[in-house]
Write an enzyme that holds these catalytic residues in place. Structure first.
Site, PDB file in Angstrom:
ATOM      1  N   ASN A 179      -7.575  -0.308   1.019  1.00 15.30           N
ATOM      2  CA  ASN A 179      -7.773   0.947   1.739  1.00 15.30           C
ATOM      3  C   ASN A 179      -6.731   1.940   1.284  1.00 15.30           C
ATOM      4  OD1 ASN A 179      -7.707   3.070   3.522  1.00 15.30           O
ATOM      5  ND2 ASN A 179      -6.646   1.909   5.107  1.00 15.30           N
ATOM      6  N   HIS A 193      -4.153  -5.309   0.275  1.00 15.00           N
ATOM      7  CA  HIS A 193      -3.729  -5.897   1.540  1.00 15.00           C
ATOM      8  C   HIS A 193      -3.742  -7.426   1.546  1.00 15.00           C
ATOM      9  CE1 HIS A 193      -3.173  -2.240   3.854  1.00 15.00           C
ATOM     10  NE2 HIS A 193      -4.048  -1.743   3.000  1.00 15.00           N
ATOM     11  N   GLU A 219      -2.698  -9.326   3.754  1.00 15.27           N
ATOM     12  CA  GLU A 219      -3.040  -9.823   5.101  1.00 15.27           C
ATOM     13  C   GLU A 219      -4.544  -9.732   5.361  1.00 15.27           C
ATOM     14  OE1 GLU A 219      -1.999  -6.883   4.393  1.00 15.27           O
ATOM     15  OE2 GLU A 219      -3.099  -5.456   5.609  1.00 15.27           O
ATOM     16  N   CYS A 243       0.817  -1.220   0.000  1.00 16.42           N
ATOM     17  CA  CYS A 243       0.000   0.000   0.000  1.00 16.42           C
ATOM     18  C   CYS A 243       0.854   1.275   0.000  1.00 16.42           C
ATOM     19  CB  CYS A 243      -1.000  -0.068   1.147  1.00 16.42           C
ATOM     20  SG  CYS A 243      -2.594   0.599   0.641  1.00 16.42           S
TER      21      CYS A 243
HETATM   22  N1  LIG Z   1      -3.346   1.629   3.397  1.00 21.00           N
HETATM   23  C1  LIG Z   1      -2.376   2.416   2.954  1.00 21.00           C
HETATM   24  O1  LIG Z   1      -1.185   2.155   3.133  1.00 21.00           O
HETATM   25  C2  LIG Z   1      -2.789   3.690   2.292  1.00 21.00           C
HETATM   26  C3  LIG Z   1      -1.704   4.390   1.527  1.00 21.00           C
HETATM   27  C4  LIG Z   1      -1.953   5.870   1.315  1.00 21.00           C
HETATM   28  N2  LIG Z   1      -2.062   6.552   2.555  1.00 21.00           N
HETATM   29  C5  LIG Z   1      -3.200   6.071   0.477  1.00 21.00           C
HETATM   30  O2  LIG Z   1      -4.199   6.514   0.963  1.00 21.00           O
HETATM   31  O3  LIG Z   1      -3.210   5.770  -0.699  1.00 21.00           O
END
Ligand SMILES: NC(=O)CC[C@H](N)C(=O)O
Length: 362
Positions: free
Chosen positions: A291, A333, A335, A249
Site C-alpha cells: 500500500n 508489509h 505483517e 513503507c
Molecule cells: N503504507 C505506507 O507507509 C505508505 C507510504 C507513503 N505514504 C506512500 O504512499 O508511499
C-alpha cells in the site's frame, strides 16, 4: 439515496449511497485485494485517500473491531461495485454499513469499479469527491480540481499518537516511531519477543534513546515522505548511533531520504495483496501485501546502501540495506493484514540484528 463521484479530470459517476451522508474529498486510489476491507479502511497510511476496491463484492463478513489496524477507519471514503446484502461471520459485530455510519465514512456503490480503475491506471491517481444526495456535476468537478495535493498535507500529524505508550511484549527493547503505525506491526513484533514502546512521530532522538532501545522501527504512514523532514532528521541521528533500524513503507522512504537518496510519486501506486517481490540476496520471490503511492528512486541511492528487494511487476525498489550500519527497510508489509504472510522472516532478521549490535549513544 443517490451518491455521486466527481473526479478532477471531469469524470462524473452516479451510484447509490451507503454509510454516512455528506461530502468527502481525497486522492482516489485502488486496491486489488480480494479480502481485507476492514484492515484497509483502518490502515492509517490511507489517510487523505478515497479507496476503490476492485473486488466486486464487499462487506461479506461484516465488521469486527479485532481486525482493525487502528482506532477507526482512516480512509476518507469507499467506492465499490456492490455491497453484500446479507453479511455473515461468527466474528462480525455488525454490517460494514453500520460501522461506516458509526464512524462517519461515506460509501458509494453501484460503480463500474473496473472502468474506474482502468481510468486511474491510464491517467494516474486522481483527486475526487464523493457526495450523497443531488449535486450539480460542474460544481463538484470544479471542487475536485481544487483539492489539495497529498504532498501538501501533514497527514502523519493527523494519525500519529499524541504521547508515548507501552504496547506490550517482553525481551529486547524496541522503540517504534509512529508515523501512522498499523496495529498488526506492533502485534507481530511483540509476538516475536520484543518489548514494544511507541513514540509520536515528532519525538526527539534524545527522548527515544532514553528508553535505551536495542532497536528502532520507523513505521508505515500516510502522505509524501518529503513532508516528514523532521523524521528524516531523527533517522539520520539515530543511524549515526549504530542502533539497528528497520523501516517499513513510509519508514523505508524516510531512511532512503536520510542516507541522501530521493523519492518520487508513482503514477498509480501499489495497493493489493499479490505484488511479487524478489529478495535479491536469495533469489527467492515472495508474494507481498502493499500500500504505497511513493517510491525510492534507485539511481539516487548512495554507495553506502544496496537494493535488497525489487518489485517484479515494474522493477521498482522494494527494499534496502546499509552496507555498514545495521539498517534494513522494505517498501511493502511483512505483517501482511491483509495479504500473504510470506515476508514475516524480515521481522526475525531484524530481531537478530537487534540482539547482535552494541550501539554507541547510550
Ligand atoms: N503504507 C505506507 O507507509 C505508505 C507510504 C507513503 N505514504 C506512500 O504512499 O508511499
Amino acid at each position: 439515496m443517490k451518491a455521486v463521484l466527481a473526479l478532477e479530470d471531469g469524470t462524473y459517476i452516479e451510484g447509490k449511497a451507503f454509510g454516512a451522508e455528506g461530502q468527502r474529498e481525497g486522492e482516489v486510489v485502488f486496491n486489488t485485494s480480494m479480502t481485507g476491507y476492514q484492515e484497509i479502511m483502518t490502515d492509517p497510511s490511507y489517510a487523505g485517500q478515497i479507496v476503490v476496491m476492485t473486488y466486486p463484492l464487499i462487506g461479506n463478513y461484516g465488521f469486527n473491531r479485532e481486525d482493525a489496524e487502528s482506532t477507526g477507519p482512516k480512509i476518507r471514503g469507499l467506492i465499490i461495485k456492490e455491497l453484500c446484502a446479507a453479511p455473515s461471520s461468527w466474528r462480525s459485530e455488525g454490517s460494514l454499513e453500520e460501522y461506516m455510519k458509526e464512524y462517519d465514512i461515506i460509501g458509494i456503490q453501484g460503480v463500474d469499479t473496473r472502468a474506474l480503475t482502468r481510468k486511474i491506471r491510464e491517467k494516474g491517481t486522481l483527486k475526487g469527491i464523493i457526495s450523497t444526495g443531488e449535486q450539480n456535476p460542474e460544481t463538484l468537478v470544479k471542487k475536485a480540481k481544487e483539492i489539495d495535493e497529498i504532498s501538501d498535507m501533514d497527514l502523519v500529524g493527523e494519525v500519529t499518537c499524541l504521547r508515548p505508550y507501552f504496547y506490550g511484549g517482553s525481551g529486547l527493547n524496541l522503540a517504534v516511531i509512529d508515523m501512522g503505525v498499523k496495529e498488526s506491526i506492533l502485534r507481530s513484533l511483540a509476538g516475536l519477543g520484543l518489548r514494544v514502546t511507541v513514540f509520536p512521530a515528532h519525538t526527539s532522538p534524545k527522548e527515544i534513546l532514553s528508553l535505551e532501545p536495542e532497536g528502532i522501527l520507523i513505521s508505515n504512514g500516510p502522505g509524501d515522505p518529503k513532508k516528514a523532514d523532521y523524521a528524516v532528521k531523527t533517522a539520520k541521528e539515530l543511524m549515526e548511533c549504530r542502533i539497528p533500524i528497520m523501516g517499513i513503507c513510509l519508514g523505508h522512504q524516510i531512511l532512503a531520504l536520510a542516507v541522501g537518496g530521493d523519492t518520487y510519486k508513482l503514477k498509480f501506486g501499489h495497493r493489493g495483496g499479490n505484488h511479487p517481490v524478489k529478495d535479491v540476496e536469495t533469489g527467492r520471490v515472495y508474494i507481498t501485501s502493499q500500500n504505497h503511492g511513493f517510491a525510492v528512486r534507485e539511481d539516487s541511492l548512495p554507495d553506502s546502501v544496496y537494493v535488497s528487494h525489487i518489485n517484479l511487476n515494474d522493477g521498482t525498489v522494494e527494499g534496502m540495506r546499509h552496507k555498514e550500519l545495521p539498517v534494513m527497510s522494505v517498501q511493502y508489509h511483512p505483517e501482511a493484514s491483509p495479504g500473504p504472510t510470506d515476508s514475516m522472516y524480515l521481522f526475525n532478521q531484524f530481531k537478530e540484528m537487534m540482539g547482535r549490535r552494541k550501539h554507541k549513544c547510550l
